[in-house]
Design an enzyme around this catalytic site. Structure first.
Site, PDB file in Angstrom:
ATOM      1  N   HIS A   1      45.975  36.793  49.402  1.00  0.00           N
ATOM      2  CA  HIS A   1      46.390  36.221  48.122  1.00  0.00           C
ATOM      3  C   HIS A   1      47.002  37.281  47.202  1.00  0.00           C
ATOM      4  CE1 HIS A   1      45.387  32.015  47.978  1.00  0.00           C
ATOM      5  NE2 HIS A   1      44.087  32.162  48.146  1.00  0.00           N
TER       6      HIS A   1
ATOM      7  N   GLY B   1      33.821  29.588  48.411  1.00  0.00           N
ATOM      8  CA  GLY B   1      33.628  30.627  49.419  1.00  0.00           C
ATOM      9  C   GLY B   1      33.911  32.020  48.853  1.00  0.00           C
ATOM     10  N   ALA B   2      35.042  32.153  48.188  1.00  0.00           N
ATOM     11  CA  ALA B   2      35.425  33.453  47.655  1.00  0.00           C
ATOM     12  C   ALA B   2      36.626  33.280  46.738  1.00  0.00           C
ATOM     13  CB  ALA B   2      35.786  34.412  48.781  1.00  0.00           C
ATOM     14  N   MET B   3      36.926  34.348  45.948  1.00  0.00           N
ATOM     15  CA  MET B   3      37.967  34.237  44.933  1.00  0.00           C
ATOM     16  C   MET B   3      38.806  35.505  44.856  1.00  0.00           C
ATOM     17  SD  MET B   3      39.393  32.419  42.663  1.00  0.00           S
ATOM     18  CE  MET B   3      40.811  33.006  41.757  1.00  0.00           C
TER      19      MET B   3
ATOM     20  N   GLU C   1      47.614  28.262  48.365  1.00  0.00           N
ATOM     21  CA  GLU C   1      46.496  28.035  49.293  1.00  0.00           C
ATOM     22  C   GLU C   1      46.960  27.677  50.704  1.00  0.00           C
ATOM     23  OE1 GLU C   1      43.760  29.152  48.751  1.00  0.00           O
ATOM     24  OE2 GLU C   1      43.549  29.230  46.577  1.00  0.00           O
TER      25      GLU C   1
ATOM     26  N   HIS D   1      41.835  36.176  53.959  1.00  0.00           N
ATOM     27  CA  HIS D   1      42.444  35.153  53.099  1.00  0.00           C
ATOM     28  C   HIS D   1      42.547  35.643  51.653  1.00  0.00           C
ATOM     29  CE1 HIS D   1      43.145  30.937  51.715  1.00  0.00           C
ATOM     30  NE2 HIS D   1      42.531  31.390  50.638  1.00  0.00           N
ATOM     31  N   GLU D   2      41.429  36.107  51.123  1.00  0.00           N
ATOM     32  CA  GLU D   2      41.454  36.525  49.719  1.00  0.00           C
ATOM     33  C   GLU D   2      42.345  37.750  49.552  1.00  0.00           C
ATOM     34  OE1 GLU D   2      40.420  34.235  48.009  1.00  0.00           O
ATOM     35  OE2 GLU D   2      39.037  33.263  49.389  1.00  0.00           O
TER      36      GLU D   2
ATOM     37  N   ASN E   1      40.595  37.204  42.666  1.00  0.00           N
ATOM     38  CA  ASN E   1      40.923  37.923  41.425  1.00  0.00           C
ATOM     39  C   ASN E   1      41.609  39.249  41.738  1.00  0.00           C
ATOM     40  OD1 ASN E   1      39.028  35.986  40.152  1.00  0.00           O
ATOM     41  ND2 ASN E   1      37.550  37.185  41.305  1.00  0.00           N
TER      42      ASN E   1
HETATM   43  N1  BES Z   1      41.286  30.439  45.293  1.00  0.00           N
HETATM   44  C1  BES Z   1      40.266  30.019  46.168  1.00  0.00           C
HETATM   45  C2  BES Z   1      38.922  29.916  45.533  1.00  0.00           C
HETATM   46  C3  BES Z   1      38.754  28.737  44.622  1.00  0.00           C
HETATM   47  C4  BES Z   1      38.718  27.489  45.139  1.00  0.00           C
HETATM   48  C5  BES Z   1      38.585  28.876  43.284  1.00  0.00           C
HETATM   49  C6  BES Z   1      38.541  26.409  44.299  1.00  0.00           C
HETATM   50  C7  BES Z   1      38.419  27.809  42.452  1.00  0.00           C
HETATM   51  C8  BES Z   1      38.387  26.557  42.954  1.00  0.00           C
HETATM   52  C9  BES Z   1      40.126  30.955  47.357  1.00  0.00           C
HETATM   53  O1  BES Z   1      41.255  31.678  47.687  1.00  0.00           O
HETATM   54  C10 BES Z   1      39.838  30.086  48.540  1.00  0.00           C
HETATM   55  O2  BES Z   1      40.692  29.375  48.938  1.00  0.00           O
HETATM   56  N2  BES Z   1      38.619  30.149  49.045  1.00  0.00           N
HETATM   57  C11 BES Z   1      38.156  29.301  50.107  1.00  0.00           C
HETATM   58  C12 BES Z   1      37.959  30.049  51.382  1.00  0.00           C
HETATM   59  C13 BES Z   1      39.239  30.292  52.107  1.00  0.00           C
HETATM   60  C14 BES Z   1      39.028  31.161  53.312  1.00  0.00           C
HETATM   61  C15 BES Z   1      39.954  29.043  52.519  1.00  0.00           C
HETATM   62  C16 BES Z   1      36.865  28.722  49.641  1.00  0.00           C
HETATM   63  O3  BES Z   1      36.341  29.206  48.646  1.00  0.00           O
HETATM   64  O4  BES Z   1      36.383  27.786  50.255  1.00  0.00           O
HETATM   65 ZN    ZN Z   2      42.697  30.700  48.770  1.00  0.00          ZN
END
Ligand code: BES
Ligand code: ZN
Length: 877
Positions: free
Chosen positions: A304, A264-266, A323, A300-301, A268
């Site tokens: 973090h 969904g998103a990252m 998470e 969410h991001e 960084n």
């Molecule tokens: N850190 C994660 C993104 C991620 C997930 C990177 C798995 C590498 C492997 C990010 O903060 C995250 O949790 N994204 C979620 C959305 C969030 C609103 C729960 C996602 O990507 O589904």
């Molecule tokens: Zn996350």
């Protein structure tokens, strides 16, 4: 291709043999031959004589130690490892040059290209696809990133931190930018983006007066769709200041929306990279649900930045530390921005739909796992959603002030560190004095606890006796479970709907409205209860458990009408509906018709029409448990066709009894004026759309015609898509024309077409599987794009119970073939699709056998990725 490696165990954790203080990265971007130079300031942190860095599909061009080139004899470089023998026992620098091919990177991990834009994704183990490194979260370094690229095709050059220099490279058509991030971070938080992008800018002034330049980058022409995300970002930044005392810490915060993204998103540091579906939105193309997700994911991001970036994980077993906690934080934020009870109901629905089946099947694992073969496969509903529930329980147990004090200590004590769940809990123990030894089991034990309740009122003694017992079923590798500390929020509801008072309680610790269940079984006696109460248990879903209570239907209908806890009003409706659906399924299997109590239907109509309640809540009350919800509750010998038949019959019965009333309720929700995505307006739309969908359930011609008209008249995507999905699921003739119309209207908008693909894939009819196959072959379907794949194949496997689980096994075979093929290009996305087999053992024997055969076929494929190999192995175990 990365193939099977030995499993990684928490018990084997050792600190790194070397530390890296600074990283100077130079990225010379070229579509198929990008040069990366990494200059690492290393220092010994153990006894090892040899330095071992990890890589993934890398080629080393040169290696220098303290600026002296090493000869081929002094190091060993392979695609996944660089070993330098006998390095100095003092700080030294190592400079490594690698060459990588971003255009050929179809895994979307490391440095890749999305619609021509260079971008990176490094969590969890993607940095090693850029350069050799100590690619583990407990190695924190300060990064300086120097990017060089053609000015024309990549005018925008971004990385973490603050921009410190930029300019043209004389005598060439290239330019450069240098970014410096002063905060030490693990490699998984590194990011770089370069391309020709549009941008919207804004500013934010933090509580202490720091000016932050905000930017959201997207494809040219889509800037107007970034406005909502920008507003959400500013709300999130303000909220973290007030709710958690956390301020932003750099001069810039950038977000980039890309169209090819595995997740969904990252988060960084200072440069969040997003799947464009969680950024881009406007009235015409996004639904209210999309707006809500965007707000939540942006938050969410951003959150973090403290829970993940400033304080990170010691190792990947601690993933829930960032998470689960950050999901908890984004849920709280959305609750404050919108309706708290409605947000809670929708989060619990998600937990039950995604995490409960995981916990009940072969992929069950603790919130903090103890072993993994492939870390990518542990970004799960258990780590995320159950992880958030565990934090919420902690808050329930400690109270608001105790929780905040513990969080404050956590931020103060561990800023700049990579820590563990034990470190996190120690902060709450120290600030509140609460012993959390038993609570720690929530992190260690897999499986959803079953909570059973039995109550009796003694009118003569004026006592109410409540017996609570807990058991947690066995899960893979954990046959025996210990009792957990379960906080049970409750009320004893009196005749008039108010909670009855009591003089004292014995048999368990009760603080405020929370019973602390800590033993396998406890009998709590409430003294001085003036009349027979109806117990309202697990208010607000105070623990992630399955509660069973053999409450009479009349009591549940009473709670639905009268409980002061909105969550339990909803829960009462769900329990009653679930009972009807399960009975109906048994009837359908026995060849009898499913039915529903008229009294329940009338109670639902009453709630739906109650103007004293917010429309979004009323909408939730009208939403029947899904076919998958019913399958999960039945739990064994599942026949998806019988469930669908029962659910359709019950929906038709409801429409038959209160159809006209539902239409009236929908009409009363109509709003005048311009569309607004705010929560109140969204709630009105949700109630109208759910009411009309239910009214059309029996196939009544007028009701269907009304939906067709609504589809065409809609002035926003929420109403249009709602009407279309009603037609897609229920109406035979009208469906085809409406889906065609939708496709024609939005043919140039990939994100909107994803909604269309998802609807095509979830049509509950035998022609759907061939249709899905045809759509994959269609030129419009970009085979490499994860959003397209999830919209079509993911929706079919995860959202179409009858067709994925076709009795002839064709749905299983399709997924097996698709996953085996995709695995060669994008293993992470392939493995995630495969998770849709997680409940195969709960199916009736014929389907179960066909699912098993399909799984075994995947297991036979040679050269499976570690991602897909891991899922298929555990699913079959
Ligand atoms: N850190 C994660 C993104 C991620 C997930 C990177 C798995 C590498 C492997 C990010 O903060 C995250 O949790 N994204 C979620 C959305 C969030 C609103 C729960 C996602 O990507 O589904
Ligand atoms: Zn996350």
């Amino acid at each position: 291709m990365k193939t099977e490696t030995a499993p990684v165990r928490l018990a084997d954790y050792r600190p790194p043999e070397f530390l890296i203080d600074t990283v100077h990265l130079t990225l010379n971007l070229h579509p198929d031959a990008t040069r990366v130079s990494a200059r690492l300031a290393l220092r010994p942190n153990g006894e090892a004589a040899d330095l071992v860095l990890v890589g993934d599909e890398l080629t080393a061009l040169s290696v220098s130690l303290d600026d002296l080139p090493l000869t081929a004899k002094q190091y060993e470089a392979g695609p996944d490892r660089l070993v330098v023998r006998n390095v100095p026992r003092r700080p030294f620098t190592l400079t490594i040059e690698t060459e990588i091919n971003p255009t050929a990177n179809s895994k979307l991990m490391g440095l890749y290209r999305s619609s021509g834009t260079y971008c990176t994704q490094c969590e969890a183990e993607g940095f090693r696809r850029i350069t050799y490194f100590l690619d583990r979260p407990d190695v924190l370094a300060v990064y300086t990133t120097h990017i060089e690229a053609p000015k024309a095709s990549a005018p925008v050059l971004l990385s973490n931190g603050n921009l410190t220099a930029s300019g043209d490279i004389k005598g060439t058509d290239r330019h450069f930018a240098v970014w410096h991030d002063p905060f030490p971070k693990p490699s998984y938080l590194f990011a770089m983006v370069a391309g020709d992008l549009g941008v919207i800018r804004d500013t934010f002034v933090t509580a202490s007066g720091r000016n932050v330049a905000l930017g959201i980058y997207c494809e040219h022409g889509k800037e107007a769709r970034c406005g909502y995300a920008m507003e959400a970002l500013k709300r999130a930044m303000r909220w973290d200041e007030t709710a958690f005392g956390r301020e932003y810490d750099l001069d810039v915060f950038n977000i980039v929306a890309v169209s090819d993204f595995n997740m969904g998103a990252m988060e960084n540091k200072g440069l969040n990279v997003f799947n464009d579906k969680y950024v881009l939105a406007d009235t015409e193309t996004a639904t209210d649900v999309d707006f809500g997700f965007i707000e939540g994911v942006i938050a969410h991001e951003y959150f973090h930045n403290w829970t993940g970036d400033r304080i990170t994980c010691r190792d990947w077993f601690q993933l829930c530390l960032k998470e689960g906690l950050t999901v908890f934080r984004d849920q709280e934020f959305s609750s404050d921005m919108r309706s708290r009870p409605v947000k809670r109901i929708s989060d619990v629905r998600t937990l039950q739909a995604r995490q409960f089946p995981e916990d009940a099947g072969p992929l069950a694992h603790p919130v903090r796992p103890e072993v993994y073969a492939e870390i990518n496969n542990f970004y799960t509903p258990t780590v995320y959603e159950k992880g958030a529930e565990v934090v919420r329980m902690l808050k329930t147990i400690l109270g608001d002030a105790g929780f905040r004090a513990g969080m404050d200590l956590y931020f103060a004590r561990h800023d700049g560190q990579a820590v563990t769940i034990e470190d996190f809990l120690a902060c709450f123990h120290e600030t509140t004095g609460t012993d959390l030894t038993q609570f720690m089991r929530w992190y260690r034990q897999a499986g959803t606890p079953q909570l059973a309740a039995e109550g009796a009122y003694d009118a003569a003694a004026k006592t109410y006796t409540l017996r609570l017992s807990q058991t947690t079923p066995p899960t893979p590798g954990q046959p025996v479970k210990e009792p957990l500390h379960i906080p049970v929020r409750f009320g004893l509801v009196g005749q008039n709907g108010a909670d009855l008072q009591y003089e004292r309680a014995s048999g368990a610790s009760v603080t405020g409205d929370v019973i602390h269940l800590t033993q396998p079984s406890q009998t709590i006696v409430f003294h001085g209860v003036s009349s027979r109460p109806v117990p309202s248990l697990l208010r607000g879903f105070s623990a992630p458990v399955r509660l069973t209570i053999d409450a009479p239907e009349a009591d549940l209908r009473f709670l639905l009408r009268a409980d002061t806890d909105p969550f339990n009003r909803w829960q009462a409706a769900q329990t009653l509906l679930m009972r009807a659906l399960i009975d109906g399924t048994a009837s359908a299997r026995a060849g009898r018709a499913a039915s529903i109590e008229p009294a329940l239907v009338d109670a639902l109509a009453e709630v739906a029409g109650n103007d004293g309640l917010e429309p979004a809540f009323r909408a939730q009350a009208l939403l029947l448990p899904s076919e998958a919800d019913v399958a999960r509750e039945i739990g064994r010998d599942v026949d998806p066709d019988a469930i669908a038949a029962a659910r359709n019959a019950i929906r038709a019965a409801i429409a038959g009894r209160i159809g006209p009333r539902l239409t009236e309720i929908a009409d009363a929700m109509a709003t005048r004026g311009r569309f607004s995505p705010d929560a109140a307006s969204a709630g009105r739309r949700a109630l109208a759309n759910i009411a009309l969908d239910l009214a059309a359930a029996g196939g009544d011609a007028d009701a269907v015609a009304r939906i067709v008209a609504r589809y065409h008249a809609a002035d926003n995507m929420t109403d249009r898509l709602a009407a279309l999905s009603t037609l897609a699921a229920a109406a035979r003739v009208e469906r085809i024309a409406a889906l065609e119309d939708f496709h024609a209207r939005y043919r140039d908008d990939a994100l909107v077409l994803d909604k269309w693909l998802a609807l095509e894939a979830t049509v509950p009819a035998a022609e759907t599987l061939p249709r899905v196959r045809a759509l994959i072959a269609d030129t419009a379907f970009a085979a490499a794009n994860p959003n397209r794949i999830r919209a079509l194949v993911g929706s079919f496997a995860g959202g179409n119970q009858t067709q994925f689980n076709r009795a002839d096994g064709a749905g299983f075979d399709f997924l097996a073939d698709y996953v085996s093929d995709l695995d060669r290009r994008n293993p992470q996305t392939a493995a995630r699709l495969l998770v849709n087999f997680r409940s195969w053992r709960a199916l009736e024997p014929k389907r179960r056998e066909k699912a098993e055969r399909a799984l075994r076929r995947i297991a036979q494929v040679s050269d499976l990725s570690s991602d897909t190999r891991d899922i298929v192995t555990r699913t079959l175990a």
